[in-house]
Motif scaffolding. Structure first.
Motif, PDB file in Angstrom:
ATOM      1  N   GLY A   1      -0.072  -5.436  11.925  1.00 33.85           N
ATOM      2  CA  GLY A   1      -1.567  -5.085  12.409  1.00 33.85           C
ATOM      3  C   GLY A   1      -2.702  -5.919  11.923  1.00 33.85           C
ATOM      4  N   ARG A   2      -3.683  -5.249  11.702  1.00 37.32           N
ATOM      5  CA  ARG A   2      -5.020  -6.055  11.402  1.00 37.32           C
ATOM      6  C   ARG A   2      -5.033  -6.742  10.352  1.00 37.32           C
ATOM      7  NH1 ARG A   2     -10.150  -3.601   9.553  1.00 37.32           N
ATOM      8  NH2 ARG A   2      -8.816  -1.952   8.232  1.00 37.32           N
ATOM      9  N   GLY A   3      -4.210  -6.409   9.144  1.00 35.32           N
ATOM     10  CA  GLY A   3      -3.793  -7.114   8.245  1.00 35.32           C
ATOM     11  C   GLY A   3      -5.047  -6.963   6.970  1.00 35.32           C
ATOM     12  N   SER A   4      -5.586  -5.937   6.940  1.00 37.75           N
ATOM     13  CA  SER A   4      -6.582  -5.704   5.799  1.00 37.75           C
ATOM     14  C   SER A   4      -5.931  -5.579   4.668  1.00 37.75           C
ATOM     15  CB  SER A   4      -7.602  -4.398   6.254  1.00 37.75           C
ATOM     16  OG  SER A   4      -6.917  -3.342   6.196  1.00 37.75           O
ATOM     17  N   ASN A   5      -4.746  -4.801   4.501  1.00 39.70           N
ATOM     18  CA  ASN A   5      -4.099  -4.894   3.016  1.00 39.70           C
ATOM     19  C   ASN A   5      -3.625  -6.185   2.671  1.00 39.70           C
ATOM     20  OD1 ASN A   5      -3.759  -1.858   1.889  1.00 39.70           O
ATOM     21  ND2 ASN A   5      -3.428  -1.692   4.191  1.00 39.70           N
ATOM     22  N   LEU A   6      -3.052  -7.087   3.622  1.00 37.43           N
ATOM     23  CA  LEU A   6      -2.591  -8.258   3.156  1.00 37.43           C
ATOM     24  C   LEU A   6      -4.068  -8.990   2.704  1.00 37.43           C
ATOM     25  CD1 LEU A   6      -0.842 -10.790   3.151  1.00 37.43           C
ATOM     26  CD2 LEU A   6      -1.624 -11.296   5.845  1.00 37.43           C
TER      27      LEU A   6
ATOM     28  N   ALA B   1       2.903  -4.476   4.866  1.00 40.49           N
ATOM     29  CA  ALA B   1       1.554  -3.989   4.623  1.00 40.49           C
ATOM     30  C   ALA B   1       1.314  -3.704   6.212  1.00 40.49           C
ATOM     31  CB  ALA B   1       0.710  -5.324   4.139  1.00 40.49           C
ATOM     32  N   GLY B   2       1.346  -2.312   6.549  1.00 41.83           N
ATOM     33  CA  GLY B   2       1.165  -2.303   8.003  1.00 41.83           C
ATOM     34  C   GLY B   2       2.413  -2.629   8.742  1.00 41.83           C
ATOM     35  N   TYR B   3       3.555  -2.735   8.431  1.00 41.69           N
ATOM     36  CA  TYR B   3       4.647  -3.102   9.218  1.00 41.69           C
ATOM     37  C   TYR B   3       5.321  -1.873   9.911  1.00 41.69           C
ATOM     38  CZ  TYR B   3       8.909  -5.708  10.562  1.00 41.69           C
ATOM     39  OH  TYR B   3       9.936  -6.303  11.200  1.00 41.69           O
ATOM     40  N   MET B   4       5.072  -2.000  11.166  1.00 41.17           N
ATOM     41  CA  MET B   4       5.478  -0.944  11.965  1.00 41.17           C
ATOM     42  C   MET B   4       6.819  -0.547  12.509  1.00 41.17           C
ATOM     43  SD  MET B   4       2.749   0.851  10.960  1.00 41.17           S
ATOM     44  CE  MET B   4       2.788   2.426  12.181  1.00 41.17           C
ATOM     45  N   ARG B   5       7.871  -1.486  12.151  1.00 46.79           N
ATOM     46  CA  ARG B   5       9.130  -1.410  12.498  1.00 46.79           C
ATOM     47  C   ARG B   5       9.966  -0.700  11.435  1.00 46.79           C
ATOM     48  NH1 ARG B   5      11.306  -4.337  16.606  1.00 46.79           N
ATOM     49  NH2 ARG B   5      13.130  -4.654  15.485  1.00 46.79           N
TER      50      ARG B   5
ATOM     51  N   HIS C   1       2.092   3.727   2.615  1.00 45.92           N
ATOM     52  CA  HIS C   1       1.921   4.886   3.912  1.00 45.92           C
ATOM     53  C   HIS C   1       0.909   5.582   3.874  1.00 45.92           C
ATOM     54  CE1 HIS C   1       3.769   7.341   6.893  1.00 45.92           C
ATOM     55  NE2 HIS C   1       3.189   8.241   6.297  1.00 45.92           N
ATOM     56  N   PRO C   2      -0.156   5.650   5.030  1.00 43.44           N
ATOM     57  CA  PRO C   2      -1.418   6.303   4.850  1.00 43.44           C
ATOM     58  C   PRO C   2      -1.155   7.876   4.940  1.00 43.44           C
ATOM     59  CG  PRO C   2      -0.854   5.724   7.553  1.00 43.44           C
ATOM     60  CD  PRO C   2       0.444   5.328   6.297  1.00 43.44           C
ATOM     61  N   ALA C   3      -0.374   8.349   4.171  1.00 47.36           N
ATOM     62  CA  ALA C   3      -0.430   9.982   3.748  1.00 47.36           C
ATOM     63  C   ALA C   3       0.319  10.032   2.412  1.00 47.36           C
ATOM     64  CB  ALA C   3       0.265  10.508   4.736  1.00 47.36           C
TER      65      ALA C   3
ATOM     66  N   LEU D   1     -10.760   9.394   9.135  1.00 47.89           N
ATOM     67  CA  LEU D   1      -9.861   9.895   7.921  1.00 47.89           C
ATOM     68  C   LEU D   1      -9.202   8.458   7.707  1.00 47.89           C
ATOM     69  CD1 LEU D   1      -8.441  11.511   6.105  1.00 47.89           C
ATOM     70  CD2 LEU D   1      -7.005  12.550   7.871  1.00 47.89           C
ATOM     71  N   HIS D   2      -8.670   7.695   8.710  1.00 46.18           N
ATOM     72  CA  HIS D   2      -8.064   6.612   8.308  1.00 46.18           C
ATOM     73  C   HIS D   2      -8.869   5.462   7.444  1.00 46.18           C
ATOM     74  CE1 HIS D   2      -4.795   3.228   9.725  1.00 46.18           C
ATOM     75  NE2 HIS D   2      -4.577   3.661   8.512  1.00 46.18           N
ATOM     76  N   ALA D   3     -10.142   5.464   8.070  1.00 45.22           N
ATOM     77  CA  ALA D   3     -10.931   4.558   7.250  1.00 45.22           C
ATOM     78  C   ALA D   3     -11.130   4.900   5.937  1.00 45.22           C
ATOM     79  CB  ALA D   3     -12.545   4.435   7.832  1.00 45.22           C
TER      80      ALA D   3
ATOM     81  N   ILE E   1      -8.893   6.618   3.903  1.00 51.13           N
ATOM     82  CA  ILE E   1      -7.555   6.292   3.242  1.00 51.13           C
ATOM     83  C   ILE E   1      -7.503   4.622   2.984  1.00 51.13           C
ATOM     84  CG2 ILE E   1      -5.130   6.246   3.803  1.00 51.13           C
ATOM     85  CD1 ILE E   1      -5.440   9.165   5.268  1.00 51.13           C
ATOM     86  N   GLN E   2      -7.929   4.035   4.094  1.00 56.09           N
ATOM     87  CA  GLN E   2      -7.778   2.547   3.933  1.00 56.09           C
ATOM     88  C   GLN E   2      -8.791   2.064   2.808  1.00 56.09           C
ATOM     89  OE1 GLN E   2      -7.887  -0.047   7.764  1.00 56.09           O
ATOM     90  NE2 GLN E   2      -5.626   0.062   6.896  1.00 56.09           N
ATOM     91  N   GLN E   3      -9.788   2.640   2.481  1.00 55.55           N
ATOM     92  CA  GLN E   3     -10.552   2.305   1.377  1.00 55.55           C
ATOM     93  C   GLN E   3      -9.568   2.370   0.007  1.00 55.55           C
ATOM     94  OE1 GLN E   3     -14.234   4.368   0.614  1.00 55.55           O
ATOM     95  NE2 GLN E   3     -15.209   3.375   2.369  1.00 55.55           N
ATOM     96  N   GLU E   4      -9.120   3.685  -0.078  1.00 53.41           N
ATOM     97  CA  GLU E   4      -8.203   3.734  -1.248  1.00 53.41           C
ATOM     98  C   GLU E   4      -7.000   2.912  -1.068  1.00 53.41           C
ATOM     99  OE1 GLU E   4      -8.352   5.594  -4.128  1.00 53.41           O
ATOM    100  OE2 GLU E   4     -10.080   5.413  -3.583  1.00 53.41           O
ATOM    101  N   GLU E   5      -6.457   2.478  -0.164  1.00 52.61           N
ATOM    102  CA  GLU E   5      -5.185   1.933   0.004  1.00 52.61           C
ATOM    103  C   GLU E   5      -5.511   0.240  -0.491  1.00 52.61           C
ATOM    104  OE1 GLU E   5      -2.714   3.016   3.939  1.00 52.61           O
ATOM    105  OE2 GLU E   5      -4.063   1.571   4.241  1.00 52.61           O
ATOM    106  N   HIS E   6      -6.878  -0.064  -0.020  1.00 51.97           N
ATOM    107  CA  HIS E   6      -7.288  -1.351  -0.543  1.00 51.97           C
ATOM    108  C   HIS E   6      -7.599  -1.560  -2.243  1.00 51.97           C
ATOM    109  CE1 HIS E   6      -9.135  -1.878   3.701  1.00 51.97           C
ATOM    110  NE2 HIS E   6      -7.488  -2.015   3.708  1.00 51.97           N
TER     111      HIS E   6
END
Ligand code: GAR
Length: 197
Positions: free
Chosen positions: A4-9, A82-86, A104-106, A161-163, A165-170
């Motif tokens: 995906g977007r790659g923000s975690n990367l 990092a957001g690998y969806m397969r 994982h975002p949960a 909600l995803h935004a 969660i992503q703050q915490e992921e980062h």
């Protein structure tokens, strides 16, 4: 590996570049030609940035085997999703047993699967969050390395909600990778026991 977007990367690359996380990224692989993660990796000067197209392979096993060969050639020890969806084949998971990490975002074991954010929202939970875990043959089923909690607000939609969660992921993903390489861990059943720093 990223789809995906790659923000975690991007935050992992920042943590490495600033010396916070003592690691290096040998290779970035995406299954999606247009993934932002590929652009971020190229801009960061990662040696090998590969789009490996699933359409070029007969089945999941053949695709995963090609990715695995590339990863082995790179000399990488850890595989960071990092957001690998397969979904990874059992053969791939066994080939790199104990060396594949996912975010994982949960809050696992709740809301495993492709839409952890939407499923948590639809269920009506009041807190959710993110989980960094080892990958085993069960989708989102491996031992838990770290978790972080965020509130679910009454007016949340999937995006808001995803935004949150992503703050915490980062924060959590680079911090956990740092811990993995600096401290190390062992497993006691499903429990991750960190070695003392
Ligand atoms: C992240 O929120 C990650 O938790 C999720 O994809 C997003 C990727 O964002 N992963 C999954 O849902 C895995 N099943 P990014 O491309 O900006 O890092």
């Amino acid at each position: 590996m990223a789809s995906g977007r790659g923000s975690n990367l991007a935050v992992i690359l920042d943590a490495i570049a600033s010396g916070v996380c003592p690691a290096d990224i040998r290779m970035v692989i995406s299954d999606k030609a247009g993934a932002g993660a590929l652009t971020i990796a190229r801009q960061a000067g990662i040696n090998e940035v590969l789009h490996i197209n699933p359409k070029d392979y007969a089945d999941r096993a053949a695709y995963d085997s090609a990715c695995g060969d590339a990863i082995e050639r790179s000399g990488s020890h850890w595989i960071v999703l990092a957001g690998y969806m397969r979904i990874l084949s059992a053969a791939f998971v066994q080939r790199f047993a104990g060396r594949i990490i996912n975010i994982h975002p949960a809050l696992l074991p709740s809301f495993a699967g492709a839409d952890g954010v939407g499923d948590a929202l639809a269920y009506g939970v009041k807190v959710s969050g993110c989980t960094v875990h080892l990958v085993n043959e069960v989708v989102d089923g491996g031992a838990i390395l770290a978790q972080s909690v965020v509130p679910v607000l009454d007016d949340d939609d999937r995006e808001s909600l995803h935004a949150r969660i992503q703050q915490e992921e980062h924060r959590l993903y680079p911090a956990t990778l740092k811990r993995i390489v600096e401290e190390g861990f062992r497993l006691d059943g499903r429990r991750v026991i960190w070695h003392k720093p």
